[in-house]
Write an enzyme that holds these catalytic residues in place. Structure first.
Site, PDB file in Angstrom:
ATOM      1  N   HIS A  95     -17.411  -6.954 -10.625  1.00  0.00           N
ATOM      2  CA  HIS A  95     -18.228  -5.881 -10.844  1.00  0.00           C
ATOM      3  C   HIS A  95     -19.754  -6.162 -11.287  1.00  0.00           C
ATOM      4  CE1 HIS A  95     -18.179  -6.503 -15.351  1.00  0.00           C
ATOM      5  NE2 HIS A  95     -17.209  -6.843 -15.200  1.00  0.00           N
ATOM      6  N   CYS A 142     -12.626 -10.429 -16.374  1.00  0.00           N
ATOM      7  CA  CYS A 142     -13.007  -9.940 -14.888  1.00  0.00           C
ATOM      8  C   CYS A 142     -14.322 -10.835 -14.567  1.00  0.00           C
ATOM      9  CB  CYS A 142     -13.620  -8.528 -14.945  1.00  0.00           C
ATOM     10  SG  CYS A 142     -12.108  -7.401 -15.102  1.00  0.00           S
TER      11      CYS A 142
END
Length: 459
Positions: free
Chosen positions: A360, A379
């Site tokens: 992301h 992440c």
């Protein structure tokens, strides 16, 4: 050299050679005869008379008109000796040399020192069988555990014919063998480093661990895939076996490490929510609510939801016992609205996995300047999400307007591999050793006694 006898039906290679009209061209050769005089039927005959399970080896040669792969100019190609040297050290690959037919290949190459047609053709077949066996055994060798969405993402065991087709398609057979072209391009330099005799035990431990990690990576000669190296905190875009782009990333901190995994990037999600991990809700959100009041949540764009299921609804934050959340007695699901300082940035790239890991965008670009970039909750934060998006989509990401969590499918799913390389080849042809923030090599987080990166020659 034996002729193909038309009077003996039923042997598959003989029938195939006859069907191709090759038997008529068979020659009886004397030692020292020029290789150009070898007829395709001679190789067909040699295959027919060779014992053992040949698999689809005869079909491979039939498809190429029984032209040799390893013989040229009355001699065996040097690639065969290169192969023999690799197989001799096959324990570096987690393979027993005997399983890769070391003895058969060595004997055949020794006999081919007397380059009679019979000896050369036997060396031809022995080299092909040894290469296929070696590659197949390497694909079965121990490799690092990796969470994979599908078995299709893991290196499979190729057929004999598939191995030899790769070799035949290579511009240089010797280079293909020396660089282990059936493996990921990072593999051969690491293996060369491990083959050195002057290594200490910790260095051998690190190199062997990284070879096992690279054995879990693809060797795609064609197509695209993404590799995220959590140890280097770097993403690489691969095209047709070569790196075509790279960028810095932020990955999981040592107590929340990014797992090694593989999946298919399937879509981008524009204007995403940030679903805040429960540990961060406990450590950051709850104390701020207790200290600053419920207005803190609205000011930061946070919403509280009734749970983690798909049907969860937004609830009044006053319904939550924030003291119990702060002490870990209960959990609260909190998400942040898109925009502003949302940790997801403008886009996230999704691949299905139960671990909740994705790639992301991020507003915290300053972290990309750090040498060690293990700061996330697992992440992968991207230095340049729009650039990755252009590469994945083949065009710029759409702006998306104000709608939340818009899904934009990739034209074709792209494999993504998250690995962890504390030793890897660099652009200068050296092996770069890195710190081991997750202590996966078992030598402590500094790895080989370094806090940054050091290099060593592969040879």
């Amino acid at each position: 050299m034996r002729r193909i006898e038309q009077s003996m039906p039923g042997r598959p290679v003989r029938r195939l050679a006859l069907a191709l009209g090759l038997a008529a061209s068979a020659l009886v050769l004397t030692p020292g005869a020029a290789l150009a005089q070898l007829a395709p039927a001679d190789l067909a005959q040699e295959l027919d008379d060779t014992g053992g399970d040949l698999g689809d080896l005869p079909a491979f040669y039939a498809a190429r008109g029984y032209r040799p792969l390893w013989i040229a100019d009355d001699a065996v190609d040097p690639a065969a000796q290169t192969l023999l040297a690799l197989i001799h050290d096959a324990r570096l690959d987690g393979v027993k040399p005997k399983k890769a037919r070391e003895g058969d290949l060595r004997k055949a190459l020794d006999r081919a020192e007397d380059p009679t047609p019979a000896n050369l053709l036997r060396a031809e077949i022995a080299a092909s069988r040894a290469l296929a066996a070696y590659v197949q055994q390497m694909r079965k060798a121990p490799r690092a555990e990796i969470i994979a969405e599908s078995p299709a993402l893991m290196p499979g065991v190729p057929t004999t014919g598939a191995v030899l087709q790769m070799a035949a398609a290579a511009p240089s057979l010797d280079r293909f063998v020396a660089q282990m072209g059936w493996m990921n391009p990072w593999y051969a330099p690491l293996r060369q480093a491990l083959a050195r005799d002057d290594l200490d035990a910790p260095t051998r431990t690190v190199l062997d661990a990284n070879l096992q990690r690279v054995r879990a990576l693809p060797a795609f000669a064609k197509g695209r895939y993404v590799v995220v190296d959590a140890a280097a905190a770097r993403l690489t875009m691969m095209q047709d076996g070569k790196a075509v782009g790279t960028m810095r990333v932020v990955v999981g901190k040592p107590d929340m490490p990014t797992p090694m995994m593989a999946g298919f990037l399937r879509y981008a999600q524009l204007n995403p929510y940030w679903n805040i991990p429960p540990d961060l809700v406990k450590a950051r959100i709850a104390p701020n609510v207790l200290g600053k009041g419920l207005g803190y949540l609205k000011a930061k764009g946070y919403q509280v939801l009734s749970g983690w299921d798909d049907g969860a609804r937004v609830i009044d934050p006053a319904m939550v016992d924030w003291q119990a959340v702060a002490t870990g007695q209960t959990e609260a699901r909190v998400r942040q609205l898109p925009g502003g300082d949302n940790f997801m940035g403008r886009v996230k790239f999704m691949f299905p996995n139960a671990q909740g890991i994705y790639l992301h965008d991020t507003p915290e670009k300053g972290l990309m300047k750090e040498d060690e970039r293990q700061f996330s909750s697992g992440c992968v934060r991207l230095e340049d999400a729009p650039r990755l998006g252009r590469w994945l989509m083949g065009k710029p990401l759409p702006r998306g307007g104000k709608a939340i969590e818009q899904r934009v499918d990739l034209p074709v799913p792209v494999p993504v591999y998250i690995t962890y390389l504390t030793a890897a080849p660099n652009a200068q042809g050296q092996i770069a050793f890195r710190a081991d923030p997750y202590n996966r090599d078992g030598l402590g987080r500094d790895g080989l006694g370094v806090t940054g990166t050091r290099t060593a020659n592969a040879r």
